[in-house]
Design an enzyme around this catalytic site. Structure first.
Site, short mmCIF file in Angstrom:
data_model
loop_
_atom_site.label_atom_id
_atom_site.label_comp_id
_atom_site.label_asym_id
_atom_site.label_seq_id
_atom_site.Cartn_x
_atom_site.Cartn_y
_atom_site.Cartn_z
N ASP A 197 -4.28 -48.59 -19.56
CA ASP A 197 -4.93 -47.36 -19.11
C ASP A 197 -4.85 -46.33 -20.23
OD1 ASP A 197 -5.82 -45.08 -17.84
OD2 ASP A 197 -4.31 -45.10 -16.27
N GLU A 223 -8.54 -49.51 -18.18
CA GLU A 223 -8.86 -48.37 -17.34
C GLU A 223 -9.12 -47.11 -18.17
OE1 GLU A 223 -6.46 -45.75 -13.98
OE2 GLU A 223 -6.19 -47.92 -14.06
N GLU A 249 -11.44 -42.48 -11.11
CA GLU A 249 -10.46 -41.58 -10.51
C GLU A 249 -10.75 -40.11 -10.76
OE1 GLU A 249 -6.62 -40.99 -13.21
OE2 GLU A 249 -7.07 -43.12 -12.98
N HIS A 299 -7.18 -45.12 -6.81
CA HIS A 299 -6.25 -44.42 -7.69
C HIS A 299 -5.07 -43.80 -6.94
CE1 HIS A 299 -5.15 -40.53 -9.87
NE2 HIS A 299 -4.71 -41.49 -10.65
#
Length: 361
Positions: A197, A223, A249, A299
């Protein structure tokens, strides 16, 4: 059953202990703070919701909570869509996204909790849920961690039965990110899924370079490699890498989901229930994702995402942090890589009274 009106709405703060600040590619986080809403209806039922606030915009969110209170009091607790519309209309001048959407989402969650508690049923059953468990993954791997701390967290998740973990990337040094990925993969072995991420911290060339190096270590998804408005960048990155891309998110509506699916630029949709304004926004986004056969990977909020994921056909998994677990009476049960929805009424948990400090918006 009668349909009681909301008679009171109170707000509180809670904080999860943090030994020292943590950091991702875009923020340093000194505190893990939550805001909690407790809503009372005329028959005495109390519904509760929470949001993750960290340390950001404390005065602005207080103002948003103060704005949402008069729109809540006197309203039928089951009239959540009408409440959402009233908030949208009242907040339109300054924009009905951003902080005011968070405030709306917080109250929406408390309304749903109250509905379930009045009926003695969990929210996921009210919504027709069938599944009894959802895959989950352990999240963390902060850039502020040393390599030893990173490996210790990753292997700790595996010892607890997690079969998937996620770590942060997006440091200024590509080789540092690659080393972190390699160390985690070596530590957890080939059977554990590993994800990365970047929290929107990379530009396209850096994201592509990292994706190509990380692929060699069997990374499952990447991500937020790019800023969430760079639709063309996501499309190009997906075209030039074998890794799945996850995003969503940061979205307050369905614009990004429409744009990314039209460009075939996304593999996993990540709704944030607070930014989307509550249960209806989350479900609406999941329905649009399903139209495009796009799995849903929500999320942060496992206490809400686990039960809601039991109501949709394409739930890919839920994210697990431990931050809330010590503050509530019934943490989500996680065993052997799966999260289980509570059978208790409403959302199935309450914040402990002794961790709450009353907030005066």
């Amino acid at each position: 059953m009668s349909n009681p009106l909301v008679t009171a709405l109170d707000f509180y703060e809670a904080e999860s202990p943090l030994a020292r600040p943590i950091a991702d590619a875009t923020h340093e986080i000194p505190a893990i703070r939550f805001l909690v809403a407790r809503l009372t209806v005329a028959d005495g039922t109390v519904g509760e919701g929470y949001l993750l606030a960290f340390h950001f915009s404390p005065e602005a969110i207080r103002g948003a909570l103060a704005d949402v209170r008069p729109l809540t009091l006197g309203r039928e607790v089951t009239a959540t869509r009408a409440f959402n519309r009233a908030c949208n209309q009242a907040f339109e001048y300054f924009g009905d996204t951003g902080l005011q959407r968070w405030a709306r989402g917080l109250v929406n969650l408390a309304m749903w909790d109250a509905q379930g508690r009045r009926l003695g049923r969990p929210v996921w059953q009210l919504l027709g849920g069938k599944a009894q468990r959802v895959p989950t993954y352990g999240s963390g791997g902060w850039l502020s961690y040393s390599l030893d701390e990173l490996v210790a967290e990753a292997t700790g998740y595996v010892r607890r039965g997690f079969t998937a973990i996620k770590l942060k990337v997006g440091s200024p040094d590509l080789e540092h990110d690659v080393e972190r990925v390699a160390k985690v993969r070596e530590a957890v072995g080939p059977q554990v899924r590993v994800m990365i991420d970047a929290n929107q911290g990379l530009d396209y060339p850096a994201a592509l370079a990292l994706a190509r190096r990380a692929e060699l270590h069997g990374i499952d998804w990447f991500e937020e490699p790019l800023p969430h408005t760079d639709f063309a960048g996501y499309a190009a990155l997906r075209q030039h890498t074998r890794m799945k891309l996850a995003m969503g998110e940061r979205e307050y509506d369905l614009v990004a989901l429409r744009e990314l699916t039209a460009r075939k630029a996304l593999d996993l949709w990540q709704p944030d229930i607070l930014r989307l304004g509550g249960v209806e926004g989350w479900l609406d986004s999941a329905a649009l994702a399903a139209e495009h056969q796009l799995p849903v990977l929500p999320h942060f909020y496992k206490e809400y995402d686990t039960p809601l994921s039991c109501t949709i056909p394409h739930a890919y998994g839920v994210e697990s942090f431990d931050w809330v677990d010590g503050l509530i009476d019934r943490p989500v049960r996680i065993e052997e890589g799966y999260a289980y929805p509570s059978d208790a009424p409403g959302w199935g948990f309450r914040f402990k009274d002794d961790v709450l400090k009353e907030l005066k918006p």
